[in-house]
Design an enzyme around this catalytic site. Structure first.
Site, PDB file in Angstrom:
ATOM      1  N   GLY A  12       0.885  -0.998  -0.105  1.00  0.00           N
ATOM      2  CA  GLY A  12       0.359   0.143   0.139  1.00  0.00           C
ATOM      3  C   GLY A  12       0.898   1.679  -0.057  1.00  0.00           C
ATOM      4  N   ALA A  13       1.569   1.319  -0.645  1.00  0.00           N
ATOM      5  CA  ALA A  13       3.182   1.985  -0.596  1.00  0.00           C
ATOM      6  C   ALA A  13       2.726   3.356  -1.667  1.00  0.00           C
ATOM      7  CB  ALA A  13       4.458   1.442  -0.876  1.00  0.00           C
ATOM      8  N   VAL A  63      -3.175  -7.265  -1.555  1.00  0.00           N
ATOM      9  CA  VAL A  63      -2.802  -8.396  -0.593  1.00  0.00           C
ATOM     10  C   VAL A  63      -3.590  -9.033   0.061  1.00  0.00           C
ATOM     11  CG1 VAL A  63      -0.924  -6.376   0.102  1.00  0.00           C
ATOM     12  CG2 VAL A  63      -2.792  -6.619   1.086  1.00  0.00           C
ATOM     13  N   ASN A  89       1.490  -2.541   5.099  1.00  0.00           N
ATOM     14  CA  ASN A  89       0.698  -1.075   5.213  1.00  0.00           C
ATOM     15  C   ASN A  89       0.159  -0.941   4.820  1.00  0.00           C
ATOM     16  OD1 ASN A  89       1.157   1.546   6.183  1.00  0.00           O
ATOM     17  ND2 ASN A  89       0.826   1.640   3.774  1.00  0.00           N
ATOM     18  N   SER A 141      -3.262   0.730  14.138  1.00  0.00           N
ATOM     19  CA  SER A 141      -3.662   1.975  14.343  1.00  0.00           C
ATOM     20  C   SER A 141      -4.000   2.398  16.028  1.00  0.00           C
ATOM     21  CB  SER A 141      -5.025   2.272  13.285  1.00  0.00           C
ATOM     22  OG  SER A 141      -6.040   3.582  13.828  1.00  0.00           O
ATOM     23  N   TYR A 155     -13.610  -1.915  11.000  1.00  0.00           N
ATOM     24  CA  TYR A 155     -11.350  -1.236  11.002  1.00  0.00           C
ATOM     25  C   TYR A 155     -11.285  -1.242  12.671  1.00  0.00           C
ATOM     26  CZ  TYR A 155      -7.528   1.678   9.894  1.00  0.00           C
ATOM     27  OH  TYR A 155      -6.766   2.878  10.298  1.00  0.00           O
ATOM     28  N   ALA A 157     -12.036  -3.606  14.283  1.00  0.00           N
ATOM     29  CA  ALA A 157     -11.719  -4.821  14.641  1.00  0.00           C
ATOM     30  C   ALA A 157     -10.153  -5.809  13.764  1.00  0.00           C
ATOM     31  CB  ALA A 157     -13.028  -5.314  14.933  1.00  0.00           C
ATOM     32  N   LYS A 159      -7.699  -3.803  13.387  1.00  0.00           N
ATOM     33  CA  LYS A 159      -6.930  -3.509  14.788  1.00  0.00           C
ATOM     34  C   LYS A 159      -5.902  -4.263  15.141  1.00  0.00           C
ATOM     35  CE  LYS A 159      -5.569  -0.789  10.288  1.00  0.00           C
ATOM     36  NZ  LYS A 159      -4.197  -1.166   9.466  1.00  0.00           N
TER      37      LYS A 159
HETATM   38  P1  NAD Z   1      -4.693   5.683   1.835  1.00  0.00           P
HETATM   39  O1  NAD Z   1      -5.846   5.140   1.531  1.00  0.00           O
HETATM   40  O2  NAD Z   1      -3.820   7.260   1.489  1.00  0.00           O
HETATM   41  O3  NAD Z   1      -3.598   4.815   1.566  1.00  0.00           O
HETATM   42  C1  NAD Z   1      -3.277   3.263   1.319  1.00  0.00           C
HETATM   43  C2  NAD Z   1      -2.979   2.853   0.374  1.00  0.00           C
HETATM   44  O4  NAD Z   1      -3.054   1.021   0.392  1.00  0.00           O
HETATM   45  C3  NAD Z   1      -3.806   3.191  -1.055  1.00  0.00           C
HETATM   46  O5  NAD Z   1      -2.468   3.713  -1.991  1.00  0.00           O
HETATM   47  C4  NAD Z   1      -4.348   2.073  -1.760  1.00  0.00           C
HETATM   48  O6  NAD Z   1      -4.371   1.835  -3.114  1.00  0.00           O
HETATM   49  C5  NAD Z   1      -3.667   0.528  -0.648  1.00  0.00           C
HETATM   50  N1  NAD Z   1      -4.231  -0.618  -1.009  1.00  0.00           N
HETATM   51  C6  NAD Z   1      -5.449  -0.127  -0.226  1.00  0.00           C
HETATM   52  N2  NAD Z   1      -5.822  -1.569  -0.171  1.00  0.00           N
HETATM   53  C7  NAD Z   1      -5.042  -2.636  -0.857  1.00  0.00           C
HETATM   54  C8  NAD Z   1      -4.804  -3.749  -1.381  1.00  0.00           C
HETATM   55  N3  NAD Z   1      -5.591  -4.544  -1.026  1.00  0.00           N
HETATM   56  N4  NAD Z   1      -3.561  -4.060  -1.745  1.00  0.00           N
HETATM   57  C9  NAD Z   1      -2.843  -2.782  -1.664  1.00  0.00           C
HETATM   58  N5  NAD Z   1      -2.884  -2.144  -1.446  1.00  0.00           N
HETATM   59  C10 NAD Z   1      -4.148  -1.681  -0.976  1.00  0.00           C
HETATM   60  O7  NAD Z   1      -3.915   5.021   3.638  1.00  0.00           O
HETATM   61  P2  NAD Z   1      -3.085   5.576   4.801  1.00  0.00           P
HETATM   62  O8  NAD Z   1      -3.956   6.594   5.504  1.00  0.00           O
HETATM   63  O9  NAD Z   1      -2.151   6.119   4.725  1.00  0.00           O
HETATM   64  O10 NAD Z   1      -2.952   4.510   5.603  1.00  0.00           O
HETATM   65  C11 NAD Z   1      -1.790   3.349   5.683  1.00  0.00           C
HETATM   66  C12 NAD Z   1      -2.204   2.777   6.466  1.00  0.00           C
HETATM   67  O11 NAD Z   1      -2.174   2.696   7.877  1.00  0.00           O
HETATM   68  C13 NAD Z   1      -3.544   2.110   6.441  1.00  0.00           C
HETATM   69  O12 NAD Z   1      -2.756   0.759   6.838  1.00  0.00           O
HETATM   70  C14 NAD Z   1      -4.339   2.217   7.640  1.00  0.00           C
HETATM   71  O13 NAD Z   1      -5.224   1.723   8.227  1.00  0.00           O
HETATM   72  C15 NAD Z   1      -3.193   2.409   8.832  1.00  0.00           C
HETATM   73  N6  NAD Z   1      -3.380   3.993   9.535  1.00  0.00           N
HETATM   74  C16 NAD Z   1      -3.932   5.639   9.256  1.00  0.00           C
HETATM   75  C17 NAD Z   1      -4.529   6.033  10.066  1.00  0.00           C
HETATM   76  C18 NAD Z   1      -4.390   7.874   9.095  1.00  0.00           C
HETATM   77  O14 NAD Z   1      -4.923   8.576   9.624  1.00  0.00           O
HETATM   78  N7  NAD Z   1      -4.088   7.977   7.695  1.00  0.00           N
HETATM   79  C19 NAD Z   1      -4.354   5.500  11.339  1.00  0.00           C
HETATM   80  C20 NAD Z   1      -3.628   4.839  11.754  1.00  0.00           C
HETATM   81  C21 NAD Z   1      -3.727   3.746  11.190  1.00  0.00           C
END
Ligand code: NAD
Length: 264
Positions: A12-13, A63, A89, A141, A155, A157, A159
């Protein structure tokens, strides 16, 4: 540089926190395989890694699909010979109340957020065992410890389950020199979130954080770099909160002070 020539795979990068992590690892000298559902976004991150002078590979894959996850890990191994660091991620967080939630919506979030962590972690076990060690770092998270600010109970659950999986897998893989840890970001300002939240809401959240700042992807990346480095070699089965103190933010600062400050 802490991670010179280590081989990393970040899921998810293509944007947000994952992109920040991929660039953070590259800045410390890692070669980075960039996974995302979106090939275009993954290519964008890979371009930025190459601009930093580090090699990058692009893997558009889901993934949640065990076959795609295994194929991705096999390709990193065949192209670069090893996988030192896996960062789980990729995640999704739709906002639906349980009473309105279809079973399919529950399954989708669990499949991506938890199933994805299982699929990719399982896929690296053989390669990390055969090379004598490795680091598995999963992005949980603050929601995994409390509850989500802007997503649903599915979500939260998923995490929380990542934290349990992390502890248990750390036990199984410790004898092979594989460290398994998690990072719990709090409310993190990603470009997507910046677009979707009005500035006054953003300011209100910032004011509520004990550190009076929002977490940025770079802050999460710093914790991941630490866990991926030799400095964290005795840390396993743990999680690091990167939340600007958000878990303490249920109290209002002004009322807290006025109830305690002498002479107020
Ligand atoms: P985002 O939506 O900006 O980016 C996530 C990326 O993951 C996207 O580019 C998407 O295309 C990709 N993705 C989604 N499903 C996928 C899959 N099945 N296979 C491969 N790639 C996939 O999200 P973010 O805010 O950068 O969050 C990233 C991680 O951090 C997530 O796990 C999220 O739960 C966690 N997180 C985010 C926050 C926040 O406040 N932004 C807080 C806590 C945890």
């Amino acid at each position: 540089m802490e991670l010179n020539d280590r081989i990393a795979l970040v899921t998810g990068a293509g944007q947000g926190i994952g992109r920040g992590i991929a660039l953070g690892l590259a800045r410390e000298g890692a070669w980075v395989a960039v996974n995302d559902l979106s090939a275009g976004r993954a290519k964008g991150t890979a371009r930025d890694i190459v601009a930093l002078g580090r090699p990058a590979l692009v893997f558009p894959a889901d993934v949640a699909d065990a076959t795609e996850a295994a194929a991705m890990v096999n390709r990193v191994r065949s192209e670069w010979g090893r996988v030192d660091i896996l960062v789980n991620n990729a995640g999704i967080g739709p906002a639906t109340m349980v009473e309105d939630m279809e079973r399919s919506e529950w399954d989708k979030v669990i499949d991506v957020n938890l199933g994805g962590v299982f699929n990719c972690s399982k896929a690296v076990i053989d390669v990390m065992k055969s090379q004598g060690g490795g680091k598995i770092i999963s992005i949980s998270s603050l929601a995994g410890k409390l509850m989500s600010f802007n997503a649903g109970a599915n979500y939260t659950a998923s995490k929380a389950a990542i934290l349990g999986f992390t502890r248990h897998l750390a036990f199984e893989l410790g004898p092979y020199g594989i460290n398994v840890n998690a990072v719990c970001p709090g409310f993190t300002l990603t470009p997507l979130l910046e677009k979707s939240l009005p500035p006054d809401q953003m300011e209100a959240i910032k004011k509520r954080m004990p550190l009076r700042q929002l977490v940025m992807p770079e802050h999460v990346a710093d914790a991941v770099v630490f866990l991926a480095s030799d400095r964290a070699r005795m840390i396993t089965g743990c999680s690091i909160d990167v939340d600007a103190g958000g878990s303490l933010a249920w109290q209002d600062w002004d009322s807290y002070v006025s109830a305690r400050k002498k002479g107020a």
